[in-house]
Design a protein around this motif. Structure first.
Motif, mmCIF file in Angstrom:
data_model
loop_
_atom_site.group_PDB
_atom_site.id
_atom_site.type_symbol
_atom_site.label_atom_id
_atom_site.label_comp_id
_atom_site.label_asym_id
_atom_site.label_seq_id
_atom_site.Cartn_x
_atom_site.Cartn_y
_atom_site.Cartn_z
ATOM 1 N N GLY A 23 7.920 44.130 -66.342
ATOM 2 C CA GLY A 23 6.995 45.216 -66.340
ATOM 3 C C GLY A 23 6.772 45.753 -65.050
ATOM 4 N N LYS A 24 5.507 45.470 -64.613
ATOM 5 C CA LYS A 24 5.146 45.920 -63.243
ATOM 6 C C LYS A 24 5.192 44.842 -62.280
ATOM 7 N N ASP A 25 5.582 43.721 -62.602
ATOM 8 C CA ASP A 25 5.578 42.409 -61.632
ATOM 9 C C ASP A 25 6.852 42.114 -61.270
ATOM 10 N N VAL A 26 7.120 41.699 -59.973
ATOM 11 C CA VAL A 26 8.653 41.132 -59.798
ATOM 12 C C VAL A 26 8.686 39.844 -60.571
ATOM 13 N N ASP A 27 9.878 39.827 -61.036
ATOM 14 C CA ASP A 27 10.386 38.792 -61.782
ATOM 15 C C ASP A 27 10.600 37.644 -60.680
ATOM 16 N N ILE A 28 9.647 36.827 -60.493
ATOM 17 C CA ILE A 28 9.770 35.828 -59.425
ATOM 18 C C ILE A 28 10.812 34.577 -59.668
ATOM 19 N N GLU A 29 10.927 34.248 -60.913
ATOM 20 C CA GLU A 29 12.142 33.229 -61.113
ATOM 21 C C GLU A 29 13.550 33.802 -60.812
ATOM 22 N N THR A 30 13.729 35.041 -61.275
ATOM 23 C CA THR A 30 15.085 35.595 -60.918
ATOM 24 C C THR A 30 15.274 35.897 -59.536
ATOM 25 N N THR A 31 14.270 36.454 -59.005
ATOM 26 C CA THR A 31 14.155 36.444 -57.486
ATOM 27 C C THR A 31 14.310 35.119 -56.795
ATOM 28 N N LYS A 32 13.720 34.141 -57.107
ATOM 29 C CA LYS A 32 13.894 32.750 -56.355
ATOM 30 C C LYS A 32 15.657 32.574 -56.503
ATOM 31 N N GLU A 33 16.019 32.732 -57.626
ATOM 32 C CA GLU A 33 17.414 32.360 -58.075
ATOM 33 C C GLU A 33 18.369 33.309 -57.137
ATOM 34 N N MET A 34 17.947 34.334 -56.766
ATOM 35 C CA MET A 34 18.814 35.474 -56.216
ATOM 36 C C MET A 34 18.853 35.005 -54.758
ATOM 37 N N VAL A 35 17.716 34.563 -54.168
ATOM 38 C CA VAL A 35 17.285 34.277 -52.719
ATOM 39 C C VAL A 35 18.220 32.958 -52.594
ATOM 40 N N ASP A 36 18.086 31.990 -53.444
ATOM 41 C CA ASP A 36 18.616 30.804 -53.188
ATOM 42 C C ASP A 36 20.265 30.842 -53.409
ATOM 43 N N TYR A 37 20.747 31.736 -54.033
ATOM 44 C CA TYR A 37 22.034 32.116 -54.032
ATOM 45 C C TYR A 37 22.504 32.603 -52.787
ATOM 46 N N PHE A 38 21.648 33.571 -52.280
ATOM 47 C CA PHE A 38 21.880 34.264 -51.109
ATOM 48 C C PHE A 38 21.976 33.449 -49.861
ATOM 49 N N ILE A 39 21.004 32.441 -49.850
ATOM 50 C CA ILE A 39 20.958 31.549 -48.558
ATOM 51 C C ILE A 39 22.074 30.614 -48.757
ATOM 52 N N ASP A 40 22.507 30.146 -50.066
ATOM 53 C CA ASP A 40 23.310 29.018 -50.319
ATOM 54 C C ASP A 40 24.848 29.572 -49.936
ATOM 55 N N ASN A 41 24.823 30.744 -49.931
ATOM 56 C CA ASN A 41 26.292 31.317 -49.557
ATOM 57 C C ASN A 41 26.397 31.735 -47.921
ATOM 58 N N GLY A 42 25.389 31.528 -47.213
ATOM 59 C CA GLY A 42 25.250 31.586 -45.886
ATOM 60 C C GLY A 42 24.669 32.616 -45.248
ATOM 61 N N LEU A 177 22.625 46.545 -45.465
ATOM 62 C CA LEU A 177 21.565 46.002 -46.671
ATOM 63 C C LEU A 177 22.349 46.718 -48.114
ATOM 64 N N SER A 178 21.834 45.791 -49.157
ATOM 65 C CA SER A 178 22.150 46.172 -50.353
ATOM 66 C C SER A 178 20.845 45.763 -51.307
ATOM 67 N N GLY A 179 20.265 46.654 -51.930
ATOM 68 C CA GLY A 179 19.079 46.418 -52.706
ATOM 69 C C GLY A 179 20.008 45.749 -54.000
ATOM 70 N N MET A 180 19.495 44.606 -54.455
ATOM 71 C CA MET A 180 20.008 43.958 -55.586
ATOM 72 C C MET A 180 18.936 43.510 -56.613
ATOM 73 N N SER A 181 19.426 43.869 -58.133
ATOM 74 C CA SER A 181 18.257 43.681 -59.169
ATOM 75 C C SER A 181 18.798 42.725 -59.993
ATOM 76 N N ASN A 182 19.872 42.136 -59.951
ATOM 77 C CA ASN A 182 20.127 41.077 -60.653
ATOM 78 C C ASN A 182 21.470 40.144 -60.094
ATOM 79 N N MET A 183 21.714 39.036 -60.834
ATOM 80 C CA MET A 183 22.700 38.169 -60.325
ATOM 81 C C MET A 183 24.080 38.762 -60.175
ATOM 82 N N GLU A 184 24.471 39.439 -61.057
ATOM 83 C CA GLU A 184 25.649 40.208 -61.069
ATOM 84 C C GLU A 184 25.747 40.731 -59.935
#
Length: 193
Positions: A23-42, A177-184
């Motif tokens: 809706g109008k709020d950031v999906d925190i759980e998906t954002t956390k998953e994306m941030v963790d994946y980003f950091i885990d990949n260096g 920079l790349s704005g990313m909205s999902n894990m794909e």
């Protein structure tokens, strides 16, 4: 994996302007998953600003101030950027809009702003490498050329990956920079295949 993919991966930044939403709020759980994946990949470069997602981007990503370098996001003519660097040489880095579609665009002046940053030996952060998504859906002739390259090189890179690679291959480009909205999208950009 060949050298170009490694080179790009070192330069990828996570633009927090298009986070997944509930809706109008950031999906925190998906954002956390994306941030963790980003950091885990260096990777470790995140770009946020108060204006992203009406201020919700900053709230979603970090509670502590951890500024290590001073730079600016530039949205004007190359001549003005030259004046800024001449008068304020302490600015360490600049963020510019840079993609193969806007190289000669008289409003954006991608090539000229890149040349000014290079002249002043300032590292560049690239924003809009995929031109707001416009370089994903290409005219038939351009798409055919990309498909032929994928086939010849036995790769499966997306059009967005080609655009990111184009920006990353330039001298003085520190981060793309790349704005990313999902894990794909995250996986596609991280591996740039």
């Amino acid at each position: 994996m060949n050298d170009i993919f490694l080179k790009i991966n070192k330069k990828l930044g996570f633009g927090m302007m298009r986070l997944p939403m509930n809706g109008k709020d950031v999906d925190i759980e998906t954002t956390k998953e994306m941030v963790d994946y980003f950091i885990d990949n260096g990777f470790n470069y995140f770009d946020t600003a108060h204006g992203y997602l009406d201020g919700k981007s900053e709230l979603a990503i970090k509670e502590e101030d951890k500024v290590k370098h001073v730079g600016l996001s530039f949205h004007d003519k190359a001549e003005f950027l030259d004046k800024i660097f001449t008068e304020y040489p302490e600015i360490e880095i600049v963020q510019i809009q840079y993609n193969y579609m806007d190289m000669e665009n008289p409003t954006i002046e991608s090539r000229k702003t890149y040349e000014v940053a290079h002249k002043h030996n300032k590292p560049i952060i690239v924003m809009e490498p995929v031109n707001g998504g416009n370089l994903v859906k290409l005219p038939a002739d351009a798409q055919k050329a990309f498909d032929e390259v994928n086939q010849a090189e036995n790769t499966h890179m997306s059009n967005a990956s080609y655009a990111i690679r184009y920006a990353a291959e330039n001298e003085n480009v520190a981060v793309v920079l790349s704005g990313m909205s999902n894990m794909e999208q995250m996986r596609d950009n991280v591996y740039c295949r």
